[in-house]
Design a protein around this motif. Structure first.
Motif, PDB file in Angstrom:
ATOM      1  N   GLY A  61       0.799  -1.219   0.000  1.00 56.56           N
ATOM      2  CA  GLY A  61       0.000   0.000   0.000  1.00 56.56           C
ATOM      3  C   GLY A  61       0.833   1.270   0.000  1.00 56.56           C
ATOM      4  N   ARG A  63       3.529   3.874  -1.663  1.00 54.62           N
ATOM      5  CA  ARG A  63       3.972   4.250  -2.995  1.00 54.62           C
ATOM      6  C   ARG A  63       5.454   4.561  -2.931  1.00 54.62           C
ATOM      7  NH1 ARG A  63       0.376   8.951  -4.822  1.00 54.62           N
ATOM      8  NH2 ARG A  63       0.150   9.349  -2.596  1.00 54.62           N
ATOM      9  N   GLU A  94       5.803   9.966   1.516  1.00 55.34           N
ATOM     10  CA  GLU A  94       5.196  10.289   2.806  1.00 55.34           C
ATOM     11  C   GLU A  94       3.687  10.415   2.663  1.00 55.34           C
ATOM     12  OE1 GLU A  94       6.617  10.201   5.724  1.00 55.34           O
ATOM     13  OE2 GLU A  94       8.369   9.545   4.589  1.00 55.34           O
ATOM     14  N   ALA A  95       2.954   9.920   3.664  1.00 58.51           N
ATOM     15  CA  ALA A  95       1.499  10.024   3.639  1.00 58.51           C
ATOM     16  C   ALA A  95       1.104  11.486   3.725  1.00 58.51           C
ATOM     17  CB  ALA A  95       0.917   9.256   4.812  1.00 58.51           C
ATOM     18  N   LYS A  96       0.147  11.866   2.905  1.00 51.93           N
ATOM     19  CA  LYS A  96      -0.338  13.240   2.998  1.00 51.93           C
ATOM     20  C   LYS A  96      -1.632  13.233   3.808  1.00 51.93           C
ATOM     21  CE  LYS A  96      -1.978  11.052  -0.079  1.00 51.93           C
ATOM     22  NZ  LYS A  96      -1.293   9.966   0.403  1.00 51.93           N
ATOM     23  N   LEU A  98      -4.848  14.254   3.870  1.00 54.05           N
ATOM     24  CA  LEU A  98      -6.035  14.785   3.223  1.00 54.05           C
ATOM     25  C   LEU A  98      -7.261  14.339   4.018  1.00 54.05           C
ATOM     26  CD1 LEU A  98      -5.972  14.417  -0.665  1.00 54.05           C
ATOM     27  CD2 LEU A  98      -6.137  16.484   0.697  1.00 54.05           C
ATOM     28  N   PRO A  99      -8.136  15.259   4.347  1.00 53.76           N
ATOM     29  CA  PRO A  99      -9.321  14.833   5.093  1.00 53.76           C
ATOM     30  C   PRO A  99     -10.219  13.947   4.229  1.00 53.76           C
ATOM     31  CG  PRO A  99      -9.507  17.140   4.442  1.00 53.76           C
ATOM     32  CD  PRO A  99      -8.141  16.689   4.053  1.00 53.76           C
TER      33      PRO A  99
ATOM     34  N   MET B   9      -5.814  -6.097  -2.678  1.00 53.73           N
ATOM     35  CA  MET B   9      -4.775  -5.680  -1.730  1.00 53.73           C
ATOM     36  C   MET B   9      -5.334  -5.630  -0.307  1.00 53.73           C
ATOM     37  SD  MET B   9      -2.964  -2.590  -3.888  1.00 53.73           S
ATOM     38  CE  MET B   9      -2.064  -1.964  -2.466  1.00 53.73           C
ATOM     39  N   THR B 174      -5.474   9.987  -2.774  1.00 53.98           N
ATOM     40  CA  THR B 174      -6.155  10.720  -1.699  1.00 53.98           C
ATOM     41  C   THR B 174      -6.329   9.907  -0.421  1.00 53.98           C
ATOM     42  OG1 THR B 174      -8.362  10.084  -2.489  1.00 53.98           O
ATOM     43  CG2 THR B 174      -7.476  12.158  -3.316  1.00 53.98           C
ATOM     44  N   GLU B 176      -4.590   6.869   2.172  1.00 50.70           N
ATOM     45  CA  GLU B 176      -3.477   5.963   2.496  1.00 50.70           C
ATOM     46  C   GLU B 176      -4.060   4.583   2.791  1.00 50.70           C
ATOM     47  OE1 GLU B 176      -0.036   5.945   2.578  1.00 50.70           O
ATOM     48  OE2 GLU B 176      -0.252   7.813   1.461  1.00 50.70           O
ATOM     49  N   PHE B 177      -3.399   3.571   2.233  1.00 50.91           N
ATOM     50  CA  PHE B 177      -3.858   2.188   2.339  1.00 50.91           C
ATOM     51  C   PHE B 177      -4.061   1.767   3.802  1.00 50.91           C
ATOM     52  CE2 PHE B 177      -2.575  -2.437   2.257  1.00 50.91           C
ATOM     53  CZ  PHE B 177      -3.690  -2.886   1.573  1.00 50.91           C
ATOM     54  N   MET B 178      -5.257   1.307   4.116  1.00 46.05           N
ATOM     55  CA  MET B 178      -5.570   0.676   5.406  1.00 46.05           C
ATOM     56  C   MET B 178      -5.138   1.504   6.616  1.00 46.05           C
ATOM     57  SD  MET B 178      -7.211  -2.112   5.275  1.00 46.05           S
ATOM     58  CE  MET B 178      -8.033  -2.680   3.814  1.00 46.05           C
ATOM     59  N   TYR B 206     -10.288   0.538   0.421  1.00 50.45           N
ATOM     60  CA  TYR B 206      -8.846   0.742   0.387  1.00 50.45           C
ATOM     61  C   TYR B 206      -8.330   1.332   1.694  1.00 50.45           C
ATOM     62  CZ  TYR B 206      -4.321   1.798  -1.795  1.00 50.45           C
ATOM     63  OH  TYR B 206      -2.993   1.841  -2.117  1.00 50.45           O
ATOM     64  N   VAL B 286     -15.905  18.782   6.503  1.00 49.97           N
ATOM     65  CA  VAL B 286     -15.140  18.824   5.262  1.00 49.97           C
ATOM     66  C   VAL B 286     -16.093  19.144   4.126  1.00 49.97           C
ATOM     67  CG1 VAL B 286     -13.769  17.468   3.634  1.00 49.97           C
ATOM     68  CG2 VAL B 286     -13.503  17.079   6.086  1.00 49.97           C
ATOM     69  N   VAL B 300     -11.082  20.681  -1.553  1.00 40.30           N
ATOM     70  CA  VAL B 300     -11.508  20.336  -0.197  1.00 40.30           C
ATOM     71  C   VAL B 300     -11.313  21.520   0.745  1.00 40.30           C
ATOM     72  CG1 VAL B 300     -10.788  19.009   1.828  1.00 40.30           C
ATOM     73  CG2 VAL B 300     -11.150  17.836  -0.313  1.00 40.30           C
ATOM     74  N   GLY B 302     -11.049  21.830   4.498  1.00 39.02           N
ATOM     75  CA  GLY B 302     -10.835  20.878   5.585  1.00 39.02           C
ATOM     76  C   GLY B 302     -11.305  21.387   6.937  1.00 39.02           C
ATOM     77  N   PRO B 303     -11.211  20.528   7.961  1.00 43.30           N
ATOM     78  CA  PRO B 303     -11.670  20.888   9.304  1.00 43.30           C
ATOM     79  C   PRO B 303     -10.993  22.136   9.861  1.00 43.30           C
ATOM     80  CG  PRO B 303     -11.174  18.546   9.180  1.00 43.30           C
ATOM     81  CD  PRO B 303     -10.730  19.141   7.889  1.00 43.30           C
TER      82      PRO B 303
END
Lengths: 102, 503
Positions: A61, A63, A94-96, A98-99, B9, B174, B176-178, B206, B286, B300, B302-303
């Motif tokens: 998962g 990238r 790095e994870a971004k 995003l809400p 996945m 947009t 992140e996996f799990m 996802y 959001v 977006v 956001g909060p």
């Protein structure tokens, strides 16, 4: 090896599998654990081992990104090696933050 | 990259994670993937080039969608609320196809040439059978993931094409996996034939967040289910939010498990979001702006943006509550004039967007430009800090004597008048000006005078933006997604006026 977007690859030395998210601007040799990646679905040759300095591990998962060429891969299965393109190590993106919008 | 890989996945990594359904007995990811394989084997034997889905939200929806991806056929969910003739005309267009149809809707699409009907219960029976025993699936190179028919307010519905690469790109860039916590759950109340219904499946699976379906929206049922299922995330359209707040207010409850509420699919009246933030201080809000043709969200708010705007005395910051926030970092977004020139901050024009998730394509008609830019047909502007303000459909902009007037701006002003419950502003044909500004008001109780309403607008906006004709109604026409049917209302008024002139 032609790294087309959406094409699937596997490591020759560990369980890692990848999908190409963004192709590199110029062709290069993509390896995992020091050995060239194989097209998904082809059998891995026996007797290969992971090079010692190329064993950071591949996280499912995540990238992986190569700044110089723009290549980006998604790990669809985890593994033990490290990815390199023409000898340069690919870094996990790095994870971004995003809400959630769905 | 195929969307079915996203499920593979997730199921590989967390087979026991709850995917869909109630927390007491959810369908887990591993079982979902097995059901999808069983359904794919079954659907592959039914012929047809497209898989149609006519039915309510529920487990069968994601199963049918991922199964279609596995066998390389476009998945086309259809609006079951359409009138009989319109519904049949749409289904005819999908032939040759196989249609999965809710059992109580079977008679509505019977006997259509080239469309093989499968009852939803028959598909569910296949999924409940021994999984993983299916025959080899055909190897295929799937390309089109989903076909979504537009609501067709301006003629025959168009089939928007979303390819696997667009949807997959949206999801992996947009989400992140799990990364969802195991106890998170998303309440999905948008229908299957809406882009938000499709993206909710993909991002839920996802990201590892359980999906709970509400088959038909009422505010009471939404609140009941949110409380019962300890819902942490939900997406609503603006009209739903106001009604949900009424129920929460009436019952004096606050949904303590709710962490994040996103809204989109139409303009959010500022009083409603302010009320929501005051009533639910523990919830992150959001605002998501997107189109079917862009695989869902492209901007977006956001909060943190919500909190800053709410707390600020600076009108420039405060007004951001009425913006849709900033474009996603993975996209480019520009405002352009009618000649296609890029406009600076503060100037209104058409919203253009470019990026990997942008499909910009209808069946048999590509509308995206060769350089990848897609014209959204939405009017809007960016402020100096990059916040996007969407003013509505470009076709709805009123052109009065050469001046472009956005109905949304006038509506926002009038909505703050205490006697106005609801309203719509649009242009009507005018011999002198080309168009003039017209307004229909739904009053709270006794209708305020026209002079009072006109003075209200004049005190806050330029005089050319003050409506010149006023009508009062008990209610306004909306579609089932809560979108104001502005054009229907306009056509209605034009017809009334013509009849009055002829008499």
């Amino acid at each position: 090896m032609e790294l087309k977007p959406g094409s699937r690859w596997k490591s020759a030395v560990c369980g890692a599998e990848f999908v190409v998210v963004r192709p590199p601007k110029q062709a290069g040799e993509l390896k995992c654990g020091g050995h060239a990646l194989l097209s998904a679905g082809t059998a891995a040759p026996e007797g290969l081992t992971i090079a010692e300095e190329l064993a950071d591990g591949i996280h499912m998962g995540k990238r992986y990104f190569d700044e110089a060429s723009g290549l980006e891969l998604l790990a669809s299965k985890p593994g033990l090696g490290s990815l390199t393109l023409d000898g340069r190590k690919l870094a996990p993106k790095e994870a971004k933050a995003l809400p959630s919008s769905d | 990259m195929q969307t079915s890989l996203l499920l593979d996945m997730a199921a590989d990594a967390f087979p026991d994670r709850a995917a869909i359904g109630p927390r007491s007995h959810p369908l887990v990811l591993g079982k979902l993937a097995a059901s999808v394989r069983a359904a794919a084997g079954f659907l592959a034997g039914q012929g047809g080039d497209t898989v149609v889905f006519l039915g309510l939200n529920g487990e069968a929806l994601p199963i049918a969608m991922f199964a279609s991806a596995l066998i390389g056929k476009p998945f086309a969910p259809i609006n079951y609320r359409l009138a009989e003739a319109d519904l049949r005309r749409l289904v005819v267009r999908t032939a040759p196809s196989v249609a999965i149809v809710d059992d109580d809707m079977l008679s509505r699409v019977a006997d259509i040439e080239g469309v093989r009907i499968v009852a939803r219960s028959a598909l569910e029976a296949v999924c409940a059978g021994p999984g993983g025993q299916t025959a080899e699936l055909p190897t295929c190179d799937p390309d089109i993931a989903v076909l979504l028919f537009t609501s067709g307010t301006t003629g025959e519905p168009k089939a928007a094409v979303l390819r696997h690469r667009h949807l997959a790109s949206y999801v992996i860039s947009t989400v992140e996996f799990m990364t969802a916590d195991e106890d998170e759950a998303a309440l999905v109340s948008v229908p299957p034939y809406h882009i938000a219904g499709i993206s909710a499946i993909l991002t839920g699976v996802y990201g590892g967040r359980r999906i709970v379906y509400l088959p038909a929206f009422t505010p009471e049922a939404w609140v009941d289910l949110a409380a019962q299922e300890a819902i942490s995330h939900a997406m609503v359209v603006p009209t739903m939010l106001g009604r949900i707040l009424d129920v929460l207010d009436g019952r004096g409850i606050k949904l303590p498990h709710l962490k994040a509420l996103s809204y989109g699919g139409g303009r959010m009246p500022q009083p409603v979001i302010e009320r929501a933030m005051a009533l639910l201080p523990h919830v992150e809000f959001v605002n998501a702006y997107g189109l079917t043709e862009t695989s869902s969200t492209i901007a977006v708010l956001g909060p943190e943006d919500h909190r800053q705007a709410m707390a600020s005395d600076d009108p420039k910051v405060r007004r951001r509550l009425g913006s849709v926030g900033r474009p996603l970092p993975t996209l480019e977004l520009e405002i352009r004039d009618a000649e296609g020139n890029s406009l600076p901050a503060g100037e209104s024009g058409e919203v253009y967007v470019r990026g990997e998730q942008v499909a910009g394509e209808y069946l048999h008609k590509k509308v995206i430009q060769d350089d990848g830019w897609f014209a959204t047909n939405d009017a809007g502007w960016l402020d100096e800090d990059g916040f996007l303000y969407v003013e509505g459909r470009l076709d709805d902009v009123i052109v009065r004597g050469g001046e472009n007037i956005s109905p949304g701006e006038i509506e926002d002003v009038l909505r703050t008048h205490p006697a106005v419950a609801d309203l719509a502003v649009f242009g009507l044909p005018d011999d002198q000006w080309g168009e003039h500004v017209a307004c229909v008001i739904v009053p709270h109780g006794i209708a305020p005078s026209v002079d009072e309403l006109a003075a209200w607008v004049k005190a806050r906006l330029r005089s050319t933006k003050t409506p010149e004709t006023w009508d009062f109604r008990a209610e306004l026409p909306y579609n089932d997604m809560g979108k104001l049917l502005r054009r229907a209302l306009k056509a209605d008024l034009i017809a009334l006026r013509q009849a009055a002139e002829a008499a």
